[in-house]
Design a protein around this motif. Sequence first.
Motif, PDB file in Angstrom:
ATOM      1  N   PHE A   6       0.725  -1.103  -0.128  1.00 45.64           N
ATOM      2  CA  PHE A   6       0.001  -0.063  -0.070  1.00 45.64           C
ATOM      3  C   PHE A   6       0.917   1.346   0.008  1.00 45.64           C
ATOM      4  CE2 PHE A   6      -2.395   3.076   2.153  1.00 45.64           C
ATOM      5  CZ  PHE A   6      -3.229   3.604   1.644  1.00 45.64           C
ATOM      6  N   LYS A   7       0.800   2.142  -1.108  1.00 42.33           N
ATOM      7  CA  LYS A   7       1.774   3.249  -1.320  1.00 42.33           C
ATOM      8  C   LYS A   7       3.231   2.958  -1.077  1.00 42.33           C
ATOM      9  CE  LYS A   7      -1.873   6.468   0.077  1.00 42.33           C
ATOM     10  NZ  LYS A   7      -2.064   7.557   0.528  1.00 42.33           N
ATOM     11  N   THR A  57     -12.536   6.587  -2.699  1.00 44.33           N
ATOM     12  CA  THR A  57     -11.027   7.440  -3.328  1.00 44.33           C
ATOM     13  C   THR A  57     -11.061   7.270  -5.154  1.00 44.33           C
ATOM     14  OG1 THR A  57     -10.211   4.640  -3.467  1.00 44.33           O
ATOM     15  CG2 THR A  57     -10.332   6.372  -1.172  1.00 44.33           C
ATOM     16  N   VAL A  59      -9.623   5.511  -7.282  1.00 40.48           N
ATOM     17  CA  VAL A  59      -8.458   4.389  -7.952  1.00 40.48           C
ATOM     18  C   VAL A  59     -10.317   3.603  -7.317  1.00 40.48           C
ATOM     19  CG1 VAL A  59      -7.960   2.294  -8.117  1.00 40.48           C
ATOM     20  CG2 VAL A  59      -6.385   4.610  -8.397  1.00 40.48           C
ATOM     21  N   CYS A  60     -10.065   3.484  -6.721  1.00 45.67           N
ATOM     22  CA  CYS A  60     -11.967   2.530  -6.325  1.00 45.67           C
ATOM     23  C   CYS A  60     -13.014   3.068  -6.978  1.00 45.67           C
ATOM     24  CB  CYS A  60     -12.144   2.662  -4.289  1.00 45.67           C
ATOM     25  SG  CYS A  60     -10.803   2.219  -3.751  1.00 45.67           S
ATOM     26  N   ARG A 130      -7.529  -4.592  -2.684  1.00 48.45           N
ATOM     27  CA  ARG A 130      -8.191  -4.330  -4.244  1.00 48.45           C
ATOM     28  C   ARG A 130      -7.958  -6.051  -4.699  1.00 48.45           C
ATOM     29  NH1 ARG A 130      -9.518  -0.204  -6.008  1.00 48.45           N
ATOM     30  NH2 ARG A 130      -7.456   1.022  -5.295  1.00 48.45           N
ATOM     31  N   GLU A 149       0.071  -3.806  -5.671  1.00 49.07           N
ATOM     32  CA  GLU A 149      -0.123  -2.639  -5.608  1.00 49.07           C
ATOM     33  C   GLU A 149      -1.643  -2.163  -5.034  1.00 49.07           C
ATOM     34  OE1 GLU A 149       0.026   0.864  -3.415  1.00 49.07           O
ATOM     35  OE2 GLU A 149       2.121   0.120  -3.899  1.00 49.07           O
ATOM     36  N   THR A 151      -2.886   0.183  -4.808  1.00 49.67           N
ATOM     37  CA  THR A 151      -3.051   1.634  -5.398  1.00 49.67           C
ATOM     38  C   THR A 151      -3.158   1.486  -6.561  1.00 49.67           C
ATOM     39  OG1 THR A 151      -1.376   2.473  -5.419  1.00 49.67           O
ATOM     40  CG2 THR A 151      -2.643   3.036  -3.305  1.00 49.67           C
ATOM     41  N   ASP A 152      -2.718  -0.016  -7.435  1.00 49.52           N
ATOM     42  CA  ASP A 152      -3.108   0.162  -8.285  1.00 49.52           C
ATOM     43  C   ASP A 152      -4.196  -0.339  -9.221  1.00 49.52           C
ATOM     44  OD1 ASP A 152      -0.936   1.588  -8.829  1.00 49.52           O
ATOM     45  OD2 ASP A 152       0.915  -0.568  -9.052  1.00 49.52           O
TER      46      ASP A 152
END
Length: 168
Positions: A6-7, A57, A59-60, A130, A149, A151-152
Amino acid sequence: MTPITFKNNPVTLVGKQLQVGDKAPDFTVLSNDLQPVSLGDSKGKIRLISVVPSVDTGVCSKQTHKFNEEAGKFEDDVEVLTISVDLPFAQARYRSVEEIGNIQILSDHRDLSFGDAYGVTIQELRLLARSIFVIDKDDTITYVEYVSEVTDHPDYQEALEAVEKLKA
């Protein structure tokens, strides 16, 4: 086991990561009106489960919109679920504001039943990692993606192709 970050910081996932061919574990999450929803509620359908840390958020939200758009093209034998740990009230507000109507958005906030059963609970953050799961009509997992990742974006095309293969 897929290492998840995560990040770019490593995180610990609770539960066993599932694989293609595994029987899909049952779970109980909450609908936006606080009613319990389980895997069995969509028995006999193809299920695409889109897992996001939080619908609020970037990407979500894009992931949720993408699968909502695609779900509008599916027949009644396909159920698309988005699961996060957002509170059901926040999910209901999001659905209304964002005009999400083709999928269910469900909350795993209460007891992380889904997250723990599917190996996506991030221990350090109490969020879900995710991921994407496609489950056939007999409750067998036919496609899995744990996004390395958080955030991807996931591979939307592969997930949608997995659904189409089951429909053929």
